[in-house]
Design a protein around this motif. Sequence first.
Motif, PDB file in Angstrom:
ATOM      1  N   PHE A 146     -17.455 -50.397  79.560  1.00 10.91           N
ATOM      2  CA  PHE A 146     -16.255 -50.301  78.760  1.00 10.91           C
ATOM      3  C   PHE A 146     -15.904 -49.204  78.030  1.00 10.91           C
ATOM      4  CE2 PHE A 146     -18.053 -54.227  80.323  1.00 10.91           C
ATOM      5  CZ  PHE A 146     -16.899 -54.964  80.917  1.00 10.91           C
ATOM      6  N   TRP A 147     -14.597 -49.328  77.341  1.00  9.14           N
ATOM      7  CA  TRP A 147     -15.085 -47.959  75.903  1.00  9.14           C
ATOM      8  C   TRP A 147     -14.099 -47.794  75.198  1.00  9.14           C
ATOM      9  CZ3 TRP A 147     -10.510 -44.497  75.735  1.00  9.14           C
ATOM     10  CH2 TRP A 147      -9.708 -44.132  77.064  1.00  9.14           C
ATOM     11  N   THR A 148     -13.362 -47.698  73.815  1.00 12.31           N
ATOM     12  CA  THR A 148     -12.659 -47.600  72.931  1.00 12.31           C
ATOM     13  C   THR A 148     -12.750 -46.469  72.075  1.00 12.31           C
ATOM     14  OG1 THR A 148     -11.533 -49.033  71.217  1.00 12.31           O
ATOM     15  CG2 THR A 148     -14.257 -48.198  70.945  1.00 12.31           C
ATOM     16  N   LYS A 149     -11.196 -45.847  71.776  1.00 12.92           N
ATOM     17  CA  LYS A 149     -11.935 -45.128  71.041  1.00 12.92           C
ATOM     18  C   LYS A 149     -10.822 -44.766  70.411  1.00 12.92           C
ATOM     19  CE  LYS A 149      -9.829 -40.437  72.149  1.00 12.92           C
ATOM     20  NZ  LYS A 149      -9.562 -39.310  73.086  1.00 12.92           N
ATOM     21  N   ASN A 150     -10.885 -43.892  68.475  1.00 14.96           N
ATOM     22  CA  ASN A 150     -10.260 -44.533  67.596  1.00 14.96           C
ATOM     23  C   ASN A 150     -10.453 -42.721  66.855  1.00 14.96           C
ATOM     24  OD1 ASN A 150     -11.759 -44.734  66.355  1.00 14.96           O
ATOM     25  ND2 ASN A 150     -11.895 -47.069  66.120  1.00 14.96           N
ATOM     26  N   GLN A 151      -9.741 -42.864  66.032  1.00 12.70           N
ATOM     27  CA  GLN A 151      -9.326 -41.764  65.528  1.00 12.70           C
ATOM     28  C   GLN A 151     -10.998 -41.721  64.134  1.00 12.70           C
ATOM     29  OE1 GLN A 151      -7.417 -38.575  65.156  1.00 12.70           O
ATOM     30  NE2 GLN A 151      -6.822 -40.271  66.306  1.00 12.70           N
ATOM     31  N   ARG A 152     -11.563 -42.863  64.720  1.00 16.04           N
ATOM     32  CA  ARG A 152     -12.890 -42.295  63.679  1.00 16.04           C
ATOM     33  C   ARG A 152     -14.298 -42.394  64.955  1.00 16.04           C
ATOM     34  NH1 ARG A 152     -13.456 -47.755  61.748  1.00 16.04           N
ATOM     35  NH2 ARG A 152     -15.665 -47.517  61.254  1.00 16.04           N
ATOM     36  N   PHE A 153     -14.406 -42.204  65.620  1.00 17.04           N
ATOM     37  CA  PHE A 153     -15.686 -43.217  67.271  1.00 17.04           C
ATOM     38  C   PHE A 153     -14.372 -42.467  68.482  1.00 17.04           C
ATOM     39  CE2 PHE A 153     -15.382 -46.617  65.534  1.00 17.04           C
ATOM     40  CZ  PHE A 153     -15.028 -47.687  66.562  1.00 17.04           C
ATOM     41  N   ILE A 154     -15.584 -42.478  69.548  1.00 19.82           N
ATOM     42  CA  ILE A 154     -15.490 -43.198  70.300  1.00 19.82           C
ATOM     43  C   ILE A 154     -16.639 -44.318  70.886  1.00 19.82           C
ATOM     44  CG2 ILE A 154     -15.266 -42.811  72.875  1.00 19.82           C
ATOM     45  CD1 ILE A 154     -14.565 -39.619  71.954  1.00 19.82           C
ATOM     46  N   CYS A 155     -16.136 -45.612  71.250  1.00 23.00           N
ATOM     47  CA  CYS A 155     -17.450 -46.214  71.292  1.00 23.00           C
ATOM     48  C   CYS A 155     -17.281 -46.745  73.079  1.00 23.00           C
ATOM     49  CB  CYS A 155     -17.726 -47.316  70.583  1.00 23.00           C
ATOM     50  SG  CYS A 155     -18.656 -48.646  70.769  1.00 23.00           S
ATOM     51  N   PHE A 156     -18.380 -46.371  74.120  1.00 23.33           N
ATOM     52  CA  PHE A 156     -19.240 -47.234  75.331  1.00 23.33           C
ATOM     53  C   PHE A 156     -20.079 -47.889  75.135  1.00 23.33           C
ATOM     54  CE2 PHE A 156     -17.442 -42.469  75.813  1.00 23.33           C
ATOM     55  CZ  PHE A 156     -16.941 -42.150  76.428  1.00 23.33           C
ATOM     56  N   SER A 157     -19.804 -49.241  75.745  1.00 26.93           N
ATOM     57  CA  SER A 157     -21.083 -50.066  76.163  1.00 26.93           C
ATOM     58  C   SER A 157     -20.857 -50.827  77.263  1.00 26.93           C
ATOM     59  CB  SER A 157     -21.032 -50.649  74.494  1.00 26.93           C
ATOM     60  OG  SER A 157     -21.782 -51.986  74.633  1.00 26.93           O
ATOM     61  N   ASN A 158     -22.115 -51.125  77.360  1.00 27.03           N
ATOM     62  CA  ASN A 158     -22.332 -51.905  78.934  1.00 27.03           C
ATOM     63  C   ASN A 158     -22.060 -53.980  78.225  1.00 27.03           C
ATOM     64  OD1 ASN A 158     -24.676 -52.069  78.492  1.00 27.03           O
ATOM     65  ND2 ASN A 158     -25.227 -52.188  80.285  1.00 27.03           N
ATOM     66  N   SER A 159     -21.909 -53.670  77.355  1.00 24.33           N
ATOM     67  CA  SER A 159     -21.096 -55.377  77.020  1.00 24.33           C
ATOM     68  C   SER A 159     -19.752 -55.011  75.822  1.00 24.33           C
ATOM     69  CB  SER A 159     -22.323 -55.883  75.790  1.00 24.33           C
ATOM     70  OG  SER A 159     -22.276 -57.407  74.906  1.00 24.33           O
ATOM     71  N   LEU A 160     -19.554 -55.929  76.099  1.00 24.49           N
ATOM     72  CA  LEU A 160     -17.849 -55.778  75.711  1.00 24.49           C
ATOM     73  C   LEU A 160     -18.353 -56.839  73.958  1.00 24.49           C
ATOM     74  CD1 LEU A 160     -15.252 -57.610  78.020  1.00 24.49           C
ATOM     75  CD2 LEU A 160     -15.363 -55.935  77.065  1.00 24.49           C
ATOM     76  N   ASN A 161     -19.137 -57.739  73.975  1.00 25.79           N
ATOM     77  CA  ASN A 161     -19.605 -58.131  72.752  1.00 25.79           C
ATOM     78  C   ASN A 161     -20.083 -56.813  71.389  1.00 25.79           C
ATOM     79  OD1 ASN A 161     -19.897 -61.033  73.417  1.00 25.79           O
ATOM     80  ND2 ASN A 161     -22.068 -60.757  74.444  1.00 25.79           N
ATOM     81  N   SER A 162     -20.539 -56.106  72.281  1.00 25.14           N
ATOM     82  CA  SER A 162     -20.271 -55.076  71.291  1.00 25.14           C
ATOM     83  C   SER A 162     -18.728 -54.441  70.487  1.00 25.14           C
ATOM     84  CB  SER A 162     -20.805 -53.656  71.974  1.00 25.14           C
ATOM     85  OG  SER A 162     -21.958 -54.086  72.834  1.00 25.14           O
ATOM     86  N   PHE A 163     -17.531 -55.222  70.869  1.00 24.67           N
ATOM     87  CA  PHE A 163     -16.661 -53.929  70.278  1.00 24.67           C
ATOM     88  C   PHE A 163     -16.273 -55.157  69.582  1.00 24.67           C
ATOM     89  CE2 PHE A 163     -16.903 -52.071  74.582  1.00 24.67           C
ATOM     90  CZ  PHE A 163     -16.721 -51.366  74.807  1.00 24.67           C
ATOM     91  N   LYS A 164     -16.797 -56.446  69.389  1.00 22.31           N
ATOM     92  CA  LYS A 164     -17.010 -57.732  68.232  1.00 22.31           C
ATOM     93  C   LYS A 164     -16.583 -56.753  67.129  1.00 22.31           C
ATOM     94  CE  LYS A 164     -18.399 -61.806  70.529  1.00 22.31           C
ATOM     95  NZ  LYS A 164     -18.797 -63.767  71.074  1.00 22.31           N
ATOM     96  N   ILE A 165     -17.617 -55.871  66.570  1.00 20.22           N
ATOM     97  CA  ILE A 165     -18.264 -55.378  65.611  1.00 20.22           C
ATOM     98  C   ILE A 165     -17.240 -54.300  64.913  1.00 20.22           C
ATOM     99  CG2 ILE A 165     -19.145 -53.921  65.043  1.00 20.22           C
ATOM    100  CD1 ILE A 165     -22.047 -54.558  67.531  1.00 20.22           C
ATOM    101  N   PHE A 166     -16.201 -54.598  66.264  1.00 17.58           N
ATOM    102  CA  PHE A 166     -14.778 -53.546  65.656  1.00 17.58           C
ATOM    103  C   PHE A 166     -13.542 -54.195  65.004  1.00 17.58           C
ATOM    104  CE2 PHE A 166     -17.552 -50.418  69.057  1.00 17.58           C
ATOM    105  CZ  PHE A 166     -18.060 -49.835  67.454  1.00 17.58           C
ATOM    106  N   GLY A 167     -13.930 -55.049  65.639  1.00 22.89           N
ATOM    107  CA  GLY A 167     -13.120 -56.336  65.909  1.00 22.89           C
ATOM    108  C   GLY A 167     -12.489 -56.412  66.747  1.00 22.89           C
ATOM    109  N   LEU A 168     -12.430 -55.875  67.907  1.00 22.36           N
ATOM    110  CA  LEU A 168     -11.217 -55.682  68.707  1.00 22.36           C
ATOM    111  C   LEU A 168     -11.266 -57.264  70.170  1.00 22.36           C
ATOM    112  CD1 LEU A 168     -11.695 -52.243  70.077  1.00 22.36           C
ATOM    113  CD2 LEU A 168      -9.857 -53.044  69.032  1.00 22.36           C
TER     114      LEU A 168
END
Length: 507
Positions: A146-168
């Motif tokens: 999975f991935w997400t992108k904004n003006q600060r960073f691009i993040c790739f992870s194979n766990s959705l739990n990681s995106f909890k850290i970004f409040g998503l």
Amino acid sequence: MCGFTFIINYKNENFKKKNKIFLEALKNRGNDSIGEYHDEDISFFFQRLSIIDHENGNQPLFDISERYIICFSGEIYNYIELRKELINLGSNFRTNSDTETILEGFKMKGENIVKDLNGMFSFVIWDKKKKTAFIARDRIGKKPLFWTKNQRFICFSNSLNSFKIFGLINKKNINISSLHNFLIFNTDINERNFYFNNVNKFPKAHFLNLNKRSLEKFDFKKYWQLDFKKKQRKFDEFIEEYEYLLIDSIKLRLRSDTAKSIAISGGVDSSTIAQIIINKFQQPINFVNIEHEIYRKDTDANDNPDKITDFLKQKVNKIKLSESEFINNLNKSLEITEVPHNQYNNGLLYNLCKNVGKNSKILLTGNGADEIFFGYNGDERHLLYNKLFFLPFKIMSNLNINIFRNYINYSKKKLQNQIFLKKNMENNDYNILENDFKNSNYEDLLDLKFYLSLFVKSENNNLVNPDIIGLKNNVEIRSPFLDHRIVSFAASLPHKYKIKNIFSNSG
């Protein structure tokens, strides 16, 4: 078989300070070792389930020059053959891991290395000199990414739990169209905004090149295409090819530095794998069977694991669940799978992996065989539907183009009427999935059923959930029938060899 998170940093944010919470988010994907790497450009976080080269296979892994870094989740089953080829081309290896094989292969062949990989994988390779990333996912989509992108960073992870850290990952950020998709297909067919807004699924059979110096639009490139064009051969020739592919697939999936088990259900798929292992490879393997009265009522009465193990002259570890144990394990599976599922047999799978994990790290299953060879009761009726309803598509070829979208829209409309929803459902971003099917040389409705069964309706049951539930219990699940070569073979096999007639399912 591991968990990783990769971040390209644009604002010099110090993600190293958050290493504990990033590693905690990956804890369900392996607990043999952890690793991380940080510089002014990137951060890597990694948790490992060790399968091959226990001592030297830890990650993130650097090449000899320390210019390239890789984080990889999965297994490359043909890594031994690739390693020999790369050595002949001039590669030098420091480990015996399949991870280093990918890294050296990328250095020698660039993005074309993905075409040589037989396995299940998602990985990121970072070039420190060029400040570029190469990201790829396997052909069938066995390993999540999975991935997400904004003006600060691009993040790739194979766990959705990681995106909890970004409040998503929260209730307020749920994508409503994803819930509609789940009610229809048991999964979300969106690539973008996958269950949650601004959380995206990396498409199967694609790779991506990123350059930190230029924030161009993501350009996913496809490297493998399923082809439904039917081969015209004699039946004996099909049998010969099938036997070769299945035996070779099993041989490759027996490679590991740890003990192995096989789940025996009593069906043809797992029984075939077991017989090949015993007769062809003489490898020690543990036989396990799990049974629950609710599950048995919903399966073929002819599926008898005792008959199979007696025939093979093997002892089987029988696991029986009480009602309370079944419910407890089902609840545990719902807690860890990150997205919703409606498969009650995940309660069985969780307990199966928990027991297997005490003695083995590898569990072979027959997953995927029923989907690609039309093995479910009732599949024979689709042969009749195909004959009755596909004639207009044969006569007017221009109608062929929208068969995928028409099915999706019909399914959405049907659900909308069932739940008395007045407002039309939102449009879905499933163009990659739709284009994949449109480019597959499909011929009829049975090809659509094949595609939807494998890549949509059973995505949770055969791909995502076995990966997550297995790793939670320190078990890697390997499915020989989901070798991309066998999937391609089944797609090209004429329907008459998979479904005999409308009254007898020979799948």
